[in-house]
Design an enzyme around this catalytic site. Structure first.
Site, PDB file in Angstrom:
ATOM      1  N   GLY A   1       1.011   9.320  -6.660  1.00  0.00           N
ATOM      2  CA  GLY A   1       1.276   8.119  -7.430  1.00  0.00           C
ATOM      3  C   GLY A   1       2.771   8.050  -7.722  1.00  0.00           C
ATOM      4  O   GLY A   1       3.560   7.563  -6.913  1.00  0.00           O
TER       5      GLY A   1
ATOM      6  N   GLU B   1      -1.492   6.877  -3.354  1.00  0.00           N
ATOM      7  CA  GLU B   1      -2.580   7.661  -2.779  1.00  0.00           C
ATOM      8  C   GLU B   1      -3.265   8.466  -3.880  1.00  0.00           C
ATOM      9  O   GLU B   1      -2.734   8.577  -4.989  1.00  0.00           O
ATOM     10  CB  GLU B   1      -2.038   8.603  -1.694  1.00  0.00           C
ATOM     11  CG  GLU B   1      -1.405   7.877  -0.520  1.00  0.00           C
ATOM     12  CD  GLU B   1      -1.034   8.818   0.623  1.00  0.00           C
ATOM     13  OE1 GLU B   1      -1.323  10.035   0.500  1.00  0.00           O
ATOM     14  OE2 GLU B   1      -0.468   8.340   1.614  1.00  0.00           O
ATOM     15  N   PRO B   2      -4.430   9.049  -3.579  1.00  0.00           N
ATOM     16  CA  PRO B   2      -5.129   9.831  -4.605  1.00  0.00           C
ATOM     17  C   PRO B   2      -4.274  10.942  -5.210  1.00  0.00           C
ATOM     18  O   PRO B   2      -4.385  11.241  -6.402  1.00  0.00           O
ATOM     19  CB  PRO B   2      -6.334  10.402  -3.834  1.00  0.00           C
ATOM     20  CG  PRO B   2      -6.603   9.386  -2.775  1.00  0.00           C
ATOM     21  CD  PRO B   2      -5.254   8.888  -2.364  1.00  0.00           C
TER      22      PRO B   2
ATOM     23  N   ILE C   1      -4.854  -0.067  -4.565  1.00  0.00           N
ATOM     24  CA  ILE C   1      -4.114  -1.076  -3.814  1.00  0.00           C
ATOM     25  C   ILE C   1      -4.529  -2.474  -4.291  1.00  0.00           C
ATOM     26  O   ILE C   1      -5.663  -2.915  -4.082  1.00  0.00           O
ATOM     27  CB  ILE C   1      -4.346  -0.924  -2.300  1.00  0.00           C
ATOM     28  CG1 ILE C   1      -4.014   0.511  -1.861  1.00  0.00           C
ATOM     29  CG2 ILE C   1      -3.501  -1.949  -1.541  1.00  0.00           C
ATOM     30  CD1 ILE C   1      -2.629   0.997  -2.266  1.00  0.00           C
TER      31      ILE C   1
ATOM     32  N   ARG D   1      -7.023 -19.812 -40.528  1.00  0.00           N
ATOM     33  CA  ARG D   1      -7.988 -18.943 -41.235  1.00  0.00           C
ATOM     34  C   ARG D   1      -7.737 -18.982 -42.732  1.00  0.00           C
ATOM     35  O   ARG D   1      -6.628 -18.683 -43.207  1.00  0.00           O
ATOM     36  CB  ARG D   1      -7.845 -17.515 -40.719  1.00  0.00           C
ATOM     37  CG  ARG D   1      -8.741 -16.499 -41.412  1.00  0.00           C
ATOM     38  CD  ARG D   1     -10.186 -16.631 -40.909  1.00  0.00           C
ATOM     39  NE  ARG D   1     -10.958 -15.457 -41.245  1.00  0.00           N
ATOM     40  CZ  ARG D   1     -11.823 -15.412 -42.281  1.00  0.00           C
ATOM     41  NH1 ARG D   1     -12.009 -16.473 -43.043  1.00  0.00           N
ATOM     42  NH2 ARG D   1     -12.510 -14.298 -42.522  1.00  0.00           N
TER      43      ARG D   1
ATOM     44  N   GLY E   1      -9.120  -9.875 -36.950  1.00  0.00           N
ATOM     45  CA  GLY E   1     -10.270  -9.193 -37.503  1.00  0.00           C
ATOM     46  C   GLY E   1     -11.369  -9.024 -36.465  1.00  0.00           C
ATOM     47  O   GLY E   1     -11.105  -8.763 -35.292  1.00  0.00           O
TER      48      GLY E   1
ATOM     49  N   ALA F   1       0.838  -1.206   0.000  1.00  0.00           N
ATOM     50  CA  ALA F   1       0.000   0.000   0.000  1.00  0.00           C
ATOM     51  C   ALA F   1       0.870   1.252   0.000  1.00  0.00           C
ATOM     52  O   ALA F   1       1.266   1.751   1.060  1.00  0.00           O
ATOM     53  CB  ALA F   1      -0.947   0.002   1.194  1.00  0.00           C
TER      54      ALA F   1
ATOM     55  N   GLU G   1       3.626   0.305 -11.046  1.00  0.00           N
ATOM     56  CA  GLU G   1       5.017   0.110 -10.624  1.00  0.00           C
ATOM     57  C   GLU G   1       5.997   0.938 -11.473  1.00  0.00           C
ATOM     58  O   GLU G   1       7.096   0.501 -11.789  1.00  0.00           O
ATOM     59  CB  GLU G   1       5.391  -1.381 -10.641  1.00  0.00           C
ATOM     60  CG  GLU G   1       4.648  -2.173  -9.575  1.00  0.00           C
ATOM     61  CD  GLU G   1       5.113  -3.601  -9.452  1.00  0.00           C
ATOM     62  OE1 GLU G   1       6.335  -3.826  -9.514  1.00  0.00           O
ATOM     63  OE2 GLU G   1       4.252  -4.485  -9.284  1.00  0.00           O
TER      64      GLU G   1
END
Length: 398
Positions: free
Chosen positions: A145, A141-142, A176, A285, A357, A138, A381
């Site tokens: 980063g 955070e908002p 997290i 194909r 396709g 963890a 990361e």
């Protein structure tokens, strides 16, 4: 949408194991892992249930033992980047969610391996290796980063609360991985709010600790367990401090350095799977009286895809080998591997989807899910742009 991942058209090649980056222990690992991974069938409709299932299977299979050192139930004397690379590449080839489950066990417990007290290591690492404890890391955070020093989560130290003192955590963590299913979190918070990156400390916070709320789940385009963590006067004992006080930033970077090359390996596994799917489809194909593989334009595209895969592989294996052999410079090379492998994988998967396709965008097809799975690897990361800065600064300092 995640369902039981479609079987691969063929097992992944192990020709790269002959390269001098690897030794006999790595080759033996791959020989056992490939058939094991091929045999697994997991319903991934519910990503949280599936992740728990993968952790249990990986633990029972002995593969999580590569996430911790031998003295705590691990397979090798110490964390080995080449083993992590081979594991993540192979797992990602079969199921990116299996790779995620494995990687988070390593990343979530890595700081304990590096800096944990003997008591912390004894309490957590064996459970991680057996798949009995789910780990989480963890850091983000908002508003923090890539800019880790901007984190706002605070850990107040109150010596008066007990004989040994305690810390009270207040703040928010987000994005997290394993949030809401983890048994414990390695949490980074500021013990010196004015200290920037030099004021960050790390703590082990058990999931059932009062004041920790992990109920806010985050839903993303390639489903896997993510959550926002809210800490409201979350009190942990002083013994939860992980490593030195105010040494958390260096510990986080050391942990990420170990696993950065393995992120490249996960991307590499996805790229190899996309190439295998493209080759299989091109051979099957038929159009205009011949197979898609008979067209020179198809051959050129597959040739380009193969070159992108191999170039990413060489940088990934080099970065892991450099770390394992104790070379002085590793960070820039790991950044090169992470940047190149994730960017190349995005291109390879896009080309594979184009070759399919309309079938390439059909929900439930392998190339469609790979197209969603690969995108986040260019961000987490250390985003591509951050890797470019790391590499550029290293070159300018030469």
């Amino acid at each position: 949408m995640h369902v039981a991942t479609p079987p691969a058209p063929r097992p992944p090649s192990t020709a790269h194991l002959a390269l001098p980056f690897f030794d006999d222990a790595h080759r033996a690992l791959a020989e056992g892992l490939v058939p094991w991974a091929t045999a697994q069938e997991v319903d991934e409709t519910d990503d949280r249930a599936a992740c728990r299932d993968w952790v249990r299977r990986l633990g029972a299979g002995g593969w999580l033992r590569y996430c911790v050192p031998a003295e705590h139930g691990g397979a090798l004397p110490q964390l080995d980047s080449r083993a992590l690379v081979l594991l993540r590449e192979t797992l990602a080839y079969h199921s990116p969610l299996a790779d995620f489950a494995f990687a988070m066990q390593g990343l979530g417990s890595g700081a304990i391996t590096l800096a944990g007290s003997p008591a912390q290591q004894a309490h957590y690492l064996q459970g991680v290796a057996r798949g009995e404890l789910i780990a989480a890391f963890a850091l983000s955070e908002p508003e923090a980063g890539s800019d880790v020093g901007a984190m706002q989560t605070i850990a107040d130290y109150d010596r008066a609360t007990s004989t040994f003192g305690s810390f009270r955590l207040k703040g928010t963590k987000t994005w997290i991985s394993n949030g809401g299913i983890a048994d414990f979190y390695c949490v980074f918070a500021k013990t010196n709010p004015s200290g920037g990156t030099r004021g960050i400390s790390a703590f082990i916070v058990d999931a059932n600790t009062p004041g920790l709320d992990a109920s806010h789940h985050i839903h993303v385009m390639a489903p896997h367990p993510l959550a926002t963590l809210q800490f409201t006067d979350c009190t942990v004992p002083a013994t939860a401090l992980l490593g030195e006080e105010n040494g958390g930033f260096k510990l986080a970077m050391r942990t990420l350095d170990i696993f950065r090359a393995s992120v490249a390996a996960a991307a590499l596994g996805m790229a190899r799977r996309a190439l295998a799917e493209a080759v299989h489809h091109a051979r099957q194909r038929r159009m205009f009286g011949q197979t898609l593989a008979d067209f020179q334009l198809t051959q050129a595209k597959i040739g380009e895809m193969a070159a992108l895969v191999d170039s990413a592989a060489l940088l990934t294996y080099r970065a892991a080998w450099l770390r394992d052999t104790g070379q002085a410079r590793v960070t820039a090379e790991a950044a090169m591997a992470k940047m190149t492998a994730t960017e190349n994988a995005q291109r390879v998967i896009d080309m594979a989807l184009q070759l399919h396709g309309g079938r390439g965008v059909e929900l439930g097809s392998k190339v469609e899910s790979l197209y969603r799975d690969i995108r986040s690897l260019r961000i987490y990361e250390g985003a591509t742009e951050v890797q470019q800065l790391i590499i550029g600064k290293a070159v300018l300092q030469e």
